[in-house]
Design a protein around this motif. Structure first.
Motif, short mmCIF file in Angstrom:
data_model
loop_
_atom_site.label_atom_id
_atom_site.label_comp_id
_atom_site.label_asym_id
_atom_site.label_seq_id
_atom_site.Cartn_x
_atom_site.Cartn_y
_atom_site.Cartn_z
N TRP A 287 45.48 33.21 45.18
CA TRP A 287 44.30 34.07 45.13
C TRP A 287 44.15 34.75 43.77
CZ3 TRP A 287 40.17 33.73 47.88
CH2 TRP A 287 40.25 33.18 49.16
N ASN A 288 45.24 35.22 43.20
CA ASN A 288 45.16 35.85 41.88
C ASN A 288 44.77 34.84 40.81
OD1 ASN A 288 46.12 38.85 41.29
ND2 ASN A 288 47.15 38.15 43.14
N SER A 289 45.42 33.68 40.83
CA SER A 289 45.15 32.66 39.82
C SER A 289 43.74 32.11 39.93
CB SER A 289 46.17 31.52 39.94
OG SER A 289 47.47 31.97 39.67
N VAL A 290 43.34 31.76 41.16
CA VAL A 290 42.02 31.15 41.36
C VAL A 290 40.90 32.11 40.98
CG1 VAL A 290 40.40 30.33 43.10
CG2 VAL A 290 42.76 29.50 43.10
N LEU A 291 40.97 33.37 41.45
CA LEU A 291 39.87 34.30 41.18
C LEU A 291 39.86 34.76 39.73
CD1 LEU A 291 39.72 36.41 44.46
CD2 LEU A 291 38.32 34.49 43.76
N ALA A 292 41.02 34.94 39.11
CA ALA A 292 41.06 35.28 37.68
C ALA A 292 40.51 34.11 36.86
CB ALA A 292 42.47 35.63 37.25
N GLY A 293 40.92 32.89 37.24
CA GLY A 293 40.41 31.71 36.55
C GLY A 293 38.92 31.54 36.74
N LEU A 294 38.44 31.81 37.97
CA LEU A 294 37.01 31.70 38.24
C LEU A 294 36.21 32.71 37.42
CD1 LEU A 294 34.73 30.44 39.89
CD2 LEU A 294 35.18 32.14 41.68
N GLY A 295 36.76 33.93 37.30
CA GLY A 295 36.08 34.93 36.47
C GLY A 295 35.98 34.48 35.03
N THR A 296 37.05 33.86 34.54
CA THR A 296 37.06 33.36 33.16
C THR A 296 36.09 32.20 32.99
OG1 THR A 296 39.41 33.95 33.11
CG2 THR A 296 38.58 32.65 31.27
N ILE A 297 35.98 31.37 34.02
CA ILE A 297 35.01 30.26 33.97
C ILE A 297 33.59 30.79 33.94
CG2 ILE A 297 34.05 28.34 35.32
CD1 ILE A 297 36.91 27.79 36.32
N LEU A 298 33.31 31.82 34.75
CA LEU A 298 31.98 32.43 34.76
C LEU A 298 31.62 33.03 33.41
CD1 LEU A 298 31.97 34.19 38.26
CD2 LEU A 298 30.72 32.12 37.57
N VAL A 310 44.95 31.75 34.77
CA VAL A 310 45.60 31.19 35.96
C VAL A 310 47.10 31.47 35.95
CG1 VAL A 310 46.19 29.03 37.12
CG2 VAL A 310 43.86 29.40 36.30
N ILE A 311 47.72 31.35 34.78
CA ILE A 311 49.18 31.52 34.69
C ILE A 311 49.60 32.99 34.75
CG2 ILE A 311 51.18 31.24 33.17
CD1 ILE A 311 49.89 28.65 32.15
N THR A 312 48.88 33.86 34.05
CA THR A 312 49.33 35.25 33.92
C THR A 312 48.89 36.17 35.04
OG1 THR A 312 47.41 35.83 32.54
CG2 THR A 312 49.41 35.07 31.41
N ALA A 313 47.79 35.87 35.72
CA ALA A 313 47.23 36.79 36.73
C ALA A 313 48.23 37.21 37.81
CB ALA A 313 45.98 36.20 37.35
N PRO A 314 49.00 36.29 38.40
CA PRO A 314 49.93 36.72 39.46
C PRO A 314 50.98 37.71 38.98
CG PRO A 314 49.61 34.34 39.50
CD PRO A 314 49.01 34.82 38.22
N PHE A 315 51.34 37.64 37.69
CA PHE A 315 52.36 38.54 37.15
C PHE A 315 51.76 39.87 36.70
CE2 PHE A 315 53.69 34.14 36.38
CZ PHE A 315 54.92 34.12 37.05
N THR A 316 50.62 39.82 35.98
CA THR A 316 50.02 41.06 35.49
C THR A 316 49.51 41.93 36.64
OG1 THR A 316 47.89 39.92 35.19
CG2 THR A 316 49.35 40.06 33.28
N SER A 317 49.17 41.32 37.78
CA SER A 317 48.71 42.10 38.93
C SER A 317 49.81 42.98 39.50
CB SER A 317 48.19 41.15 40.03
OG SER A 317 47.05 40.45 39.59
N LEU A 318 51.04 42.66 39.17
CA LEU A 318 52.17 43.46 39.64
C LEU A 318 52.65 44.47 38.60
CD1 LEU A 318 54.25 40.65 41.40
CD2 LEU A 318 52.87 42.44 42.49
N CYS A 319 51.92 44.56 37.48
CA CYS A 319 52.30 45.50 36.42
C CYS A 319 51.09 46.34 36.02
CB CYS A 319 52.84 44.74 35.21
SG CYS A 319 53.29 45.84 33.84
N PRO A 320 51.07 47.64 36.34
CA PRO A 320 49.93 48.48 36.00
C PRO A 320 49.80 48.80 34.51
CG PRO A 320 51.67 49.81 36.96
CD PRO A 320 52.11 48.38 37.08
#
Length: 405
Positions: A287-298, A310-320
């Protein structure tokens, strides 16, 4: 004396306030005439040093380093600044006046008459940061929506409407509307700056000061100067001159969601087994990768930028401390480097078509939409985890399974 001029006298001290409409030819003429006729000891201008330098350097936008902006976490500040200045530029086109021309006129007239000039406004970065900081999540959403709406608003404003902005009834109505819609923002943009302007004007050297400021600030500045004169207020503005550091509680709050997510995943492994835990990890990543990637595509980001999201979203979402937009914005700027022409037309390209054409604006669009996508992914995955772990515990205690969302 015009309705946009206030003369305050305190013994030998005299302060003259000239209210302007910012994009008014009449205001330009009025301030020039006032400086020449009043012959003050000092001319105070509603600008900070940064905006003053930009106003006198037409090529300042060419020096913009978008990567440095993102590294300093100033992406939103740059966007807000561009939207506000772009809105004023569109309004000024109808009357043949550029934003800040009346400030230039005051500065020019003062220099021609060898009169010292003082910049008395708070730095715009501080004002915007404070406006953002005082808002709740809902307030931040309202502020963003207002900025986006103004960026693409094509409504034309006549010269007569602009001049009416100096009328107290028109201005009172606008201030009341702003206070009702975004009270926190009104406090920072108007009330705090009234106090800041008044304090800095009061500190100007000489017995006769002429201050040029937006008409909307006249009532507040006048009232605060009078309170400084009678000693009921002090001119110290240190408490509103910077963004207050986050409290310990606020810092802890920023880690609550990441810790909760990790705890829920851990609970999935412990009480639901390896299969359930792995399923939760997969849900988080997908969900993090797909939606972050989709936002970037838009945002029509470069393929490498999309891959970065796609690669960084799952990790950055866990770091404020850092978001996916930091990485996607920088990668987009590196692979599609902004051109001089992009910087030259930066303020004029704030339109649906221009945002995708201008490489600087596209970097900001990538930054915003990838961050939004990752946030939505976090919300969905987190909600799914909460329901899943609840079901696990209810099954363990022999209760009927909760229905999923």
């Amino acid at each position: 004396m015009s309705q946009t001029e206030k003369v305050l006298k305190f013994g030998e001290r005299e302060i003259i306030l000239i209210g302007t409409a910012h994009i008014s030819q009449e205001s330009c003429n009025e301030v020039t005439k006032a400086v020449e006729e009043k012959n003050p000891d000092c001319v105070a201008i509603e600008l900070d040093e940064g905006r003053y330098n930009s106003l006198n350097d037409p090529d300042s936008w060419k020096k913009l380093d978008i990567i440095k902006v993102l590294k300093n976490k100033q992406g939103f500040l740059l966007l807000a600044n561009l939207v506000l200045s772009g809105f004023q530029r569109r309004m000024g086109k109808n009357v043949g006046v550029k934003p800040g021309d009346e400030m230039r006129a005051a500065d020019k007239a003062a220099k021609e008459n060898s009169i010292p000039v003082a910049m008395v406004d708070r730095p715009i970065q501080t004002t915007l940061r404070r406006a953002w900081a005082v808002n709740s999540l809902w307030g931040k959403c309202k502020l963003l929506s207002a900025l986006i709406a103004s960026a693409f608003d094509k409504e034309e404003v006549s010269g007569e409407q602009i001049e009416n902005l100096k009328n107290s009834s028109e201005m009172d109505s606008m201030m009341k509307e702003l206070a009702e819609y975004m009270p926190g923002v009104k406090t920072v943009l108007i009330d705090e700056r009234d106090r800041y302007l008044a304090s800095k004007i009061w500190e100007c050297e000489g017995n006769k000061t002429l201050a040029v400021l937006g008409a909307g600030h006249l009532p507040g500045v006048e009232a605060f100067i009078k309170s400084l004169a009678d000693g009921t207020k002090k001119s110290d503005v240190s408490d509103i001159s910077s963004v207050p550091p986050k409290s310990f509680g606020s810092k802890i709050l920023g880690w609550i969601i990441p810790v909760l997510i990790v705890a829920l995943i851990a609970a999935g492994f412990v009480y639901g087994g390896a299969t359930k835990g792995t399923e939760m990890v997969s849900t988080w990543v997908i969900w993090n990768s797909v939606l972050a990637g989709l936002g970037t595509i838009l945002a029509l980001g470069n393929p490498l930028t999309i891959l970065t999201a796609v690669i960084t979203a799952p990790f950055t979402s866990l770091c404020p401390l850092i978001g996916v937009g930091f990485f996607t914005g920088i990668v987009q700027a590196l692979v599609c480097k902004p051109r001089v022409s992009d910087l030259e037309t930066l303020q004029d390209d704030l339109s649906l078509k221009g945002v995708y054409k201008n490489r600087v604006l596209k970097v900001l669009l990538v930054f915003i939409l990838s961050s939004l996508g990752s946030t939505l992914g976090t919300i969905y995955a987190g909600s799914d985890f909460l329901v899943g772990v609840t079901q696990i515990f209810m099954n363990l205690f022999g209760a009927a399974p909760a229905q999923g969302i």
